[in-house]
Scaffold this active site. Structure first.
Site, PDB file in Angstrom:
ATOM      1  N   TYR A 132       0.845  -1.198   0.000  1.00 38.03           N
ATOM      2  CA  TYR A 132       0.000   0.000   0.000  1.00 38.03           C
ATOM      3  C   TYR A 132       0.878   1.245   0.000  1.00 38.03           C
ATOM      4  O   TYR A 132       1.973   1.237   0.567  1.00 38.03           O
ATOM      5  CB  TYR A 132      -0.846   0.071   1.282  1.00 38.03           C
ATOM      6  CG  TYR A 132      -2.005  -0.883   1.357  1.00 38.03           C
ATOM      7  CD1 TYR A 132      -3.208  -0.599   0.723  1.00 38.03           C
ATOM      8  CD2 TYR A 132      -1.907  -2.049   2.098  1.00 38.03           C
ATOM      9  CE1 TYR A 132      -4.291  -1.462   0.822  1.00 38.03           C
ATOM     10  CE2 TYR A 132      -2.983  -2.927   2.202  1.00 38.03           C
ATOM     11  CZ  TYR A 132      -4.172  -2.621   1.558  1.00 38.03           C
ATOM     12  OH  TYR A 132      -5.236  -3.477   1.656  1.00 38.03           O
ATOM     13  N   TYR A 171      -0.160  -9.742   1.256  1.00 34.33           N
ATOM     14  CA  TYR A 171       0.875  -8.996   1.978  1.00 34.33           C
ATOM     15  C   TYR A 171       1.004  -9.482   3.419  1.00 34.33           C
ATOM     16  O   TYR A 171       0.058  -9.999   3.994  1.00 34.33           O
ATOM     17  CB  TYR A 171       0.604  -7.485   1.929  1.00 34.33           C
ATOM     18  CG  TYR A 171      -0.715  -7.019   2.514  1.00 34.33           C
ATOM     19  CD1 TYR A 171      -0.876  -6.852   3.893  1.00 34.33           C
ATOM     20  CD2 TYR A 171      -1.779  -6.687   1.695  1.00 34.33           C
ATOM     21  CE1 TYR A 171      -2.074  -6.396   4.420  1.00 34.33           C
ATOM     22  CE2 TYR A 171      -2.979  -6.236   2.212  1.00 34.33           C
ATOM     23  CZ  TYR A 171      -3.116  -6.084   3.579  1.00 34.33           C
ATOM     24  OH  TYR A 171      -4.309  -5.635   4.093  1.00 34.33           O
ATOM     25  N   ARG A 181      -1.973 -11.813   4.581  1.00 38.23           N
ATOM     26  CA  ARG A 181      -3.363 -11.625   4.192  1.00 38.23           C
ATOM     27  C   ARG A 181      -3.594 -12.160   2.781  1.00 38.23           C
ATOM     28  O   ARG A 181      -2.779 -11.916   1.888  1.00 38.23           O
ATOM     29  CB  ARG A 181      -3.736 -10.122   4.163  1.00 38.23           C
ATOM     30  CG  ARG A 181      -3.662  -9.344   5.438  1.00 38.23           C
ATOM     31  CD  ARG A 181      -4.829  -9.493   6.410  1.00 38.23           C
ATOM     32  NE  ARG A 181      -6.019 -10.174   5.957  1.00 38.23           N
ATOM     33  CZ  ARG A 181      -7.115  -9.592   5.461  1.00 38.23           C
ATOM     34  NH1 ARG A 181      -7.163  -8.288   5.310  1.00 38.23           N
ATOM     35  NH2 ARG A 181      -8.167 -10.304   5.126  1.00 38.23           N
ATOM     36  N   HIS A 184      -6.924  -9.077  -1.541  1.00 34.32           N
ATOM     37  CA  HIS A 184      -8.291  -8.564  -1.347  1.00 34.32           C
ATOM     38  C   HIS A 184      -8.380  -7.123  -1.820  1.00 34.32           C
ATOM     39  O   HIS A 184      -7.364  -6.427  -1.933  1.00 34.32           O
ATOM     40  CB  HIS A 184      -8.698  -8.652   0.128  1.00 34.32           C
ATOM     41  CG  HIS A 184      -7.779  -7.892   1.038  1.00 34.32           C
ATOM     42  ND1 HIS A 184      -6.614  -8.444   1.529  1.00 34.32           N
ATOM     43  CD2 HIS A 184      -7.816  -6.621   1.495  1.00 34.32           C
ATOM     44  CE1 HIS A 184      -5.980  -7.539   2.270  1.00 34.32           C
ATOM     45  NE2 HIS A 184      -6.690  -6.415   2.264  1.00 34.32           N
ATOM     46  N   HIS A 186     -10.588  -3.690  -0.661  1.00 39.61           N
ATOM     47  CA  HIS A 186     -11.510  -3.100   0.315  1.00 39.61           C
ATOM     48  C   HIS A 186     -12.608  -2.351  -0.434  1.00 39.61           C
ATOM     49  O   HIS A 186     -12.338  -1.635  -1.400  1.00 39.61           O
ATOM     50  CB  HIS A 186     -10.768  -2.117   1.229  1.00 39.61           C
ATOM     51  CG  HIS A 186      -9.716  -2.761   2.072  1.00 39.61           C
ATOM     52  ND1 HIS A 186      -9.949  -3.207   3.349  1.00 39.61           N
ATOM     53  CD2 HIS A 186      -8.413  -3.044   1.815  1.00 39.61           C
ATOM     54  CE1 HIS A 186      -8.828  -3.728   3.851  1.00 39.61           C
ATOM     55  NE2 HIS A 186      -7.886  -3.646   2.938  1.00 39.61           N
TER      56      HIS A 186
HETATM   57 FE   LIG Z   1      -5.950  -4.598   3.072  1.00 41.81          FE
END
Ligand SMILES: [Fe+2]
Length: 262
Positions: A132, A171, A181, A184, A186
């Site tokens: 991110y 990540y 994780r 995905h 959001h």
């Molecule tokens: Fe996330």
């Protein structure tokens, strides 16, 4: 000089050891297995395998406010504020982002299957490397100068939304040692008022990290958490350009899409 370098490296390793979570995936997986299948078609507020949920969730009932009063001072958006190009996360910079180009589309529906038109749908996600653009995300995956990972659109009269983006990577996070994780996206959905907001995550089919992930597994009803997984849809693809995933969002009723609690 060499000795100093070795000492520094050892000190760095020790610091990292102190700050790294000690619990293993095997320990977490056992906790997940013990809770699996318990009643719960929405994410649990206090799901012990998701460590930070224990202290972070609200311990008291919500204070109900008059929705009309809130509307007098709450932010609002106008439909004219949302440009069509904002639904394409691959054209926000001068060059092409790295990764698998995908189209993600679906319908926002109420519990009776009726389309929810003109709904603001916002998305945010990691890049193809699982990174991110955020100061707290410092893990050693590359940032992509051509990808920010934010987009939004309005549903059309048929309740359909559509984004073009890059498939995000998995990540690491620090819930336990070597926690990852599943990939995905959001999603946030705004209704007609500021108090009508739902937040959830969409996943990709067949991800081997599902059974290891305490956030995904915090929905203990297997059928309910499976509603967060998109399906590959060849009809959505664009030849020689992008693959396609379909994911419908149901706001109410027995087949409601699990959402994160306010
Ligand atoms: Fe996330």
């Amino acid at each position: 000089m060499e000795a100093l370098a070795q000492t520094s490296a050892r000190a760095l390793r020790n610091v990292r050891c102190v700050s790294e979570p000690l619990e293993t995936q095997a320990q977490l997986s056992k906790e997940i297995a013990d809770l699996d299948g318990a009643p719960g078609d929405q994410p649990r507020l206090d799901y012990p395998p998701y460590r930070s949920s224990l202290l972070r969730h609200p311990a008291k009932s919500l204070v109900h406010a008059d929705p009309e009063t809130i509307e007098l001072w709450a932010p609002c958006f106008g439909h004219q504020d949302v440009g069509a190009s904002e639904a394409d996360l691959t054209i926000q910079h001068s060059g092409e982002p790295i990764g698998e180009r995908i189209i993600v589309s679906g319908r926002v529906l109420d519990g009776d299957g009726r389309p929810v038109a003109h709904q603001l749908v916002e998305v945010w996600q990691a890049n193809a490397g699982g990174r991110y653009i955020h100061k707290r995300d410092q893990h050693p995956a590359p940032l992509d100068p051509n990808f920010t990972g934010l987009g939004r659109c309005l549903t059309d009269a048929d309740g359909t939304y559509r984004f073009q983006t890059i498939k995000p990577g998995p990540y690491p996070w620090r819930n336990h040692r070597n926690a990852w994780r599943p990939a995905h996206i959001h999603f946030s959905l705004f209704g007609t008022e500021f108090t009508q907001r739902l937040i959830t995550q969409m996943y990709f089919p067949g991800d081997p990290l599902f059974r290891l992930d305490p956030i995904y597994q915090s929905i203990t009803d297997p059928a309910a958490r499976d509603r967060l997984i998109a399906t590959y849809d060849h009809e959505l693809t664009q030849p020689e350009y992008a693959t396609g995933y379909r994911w419908d969002i149901v706001l109410t009723g027995g087949h409601r899409t699990p959402t994160e609690t306010e």
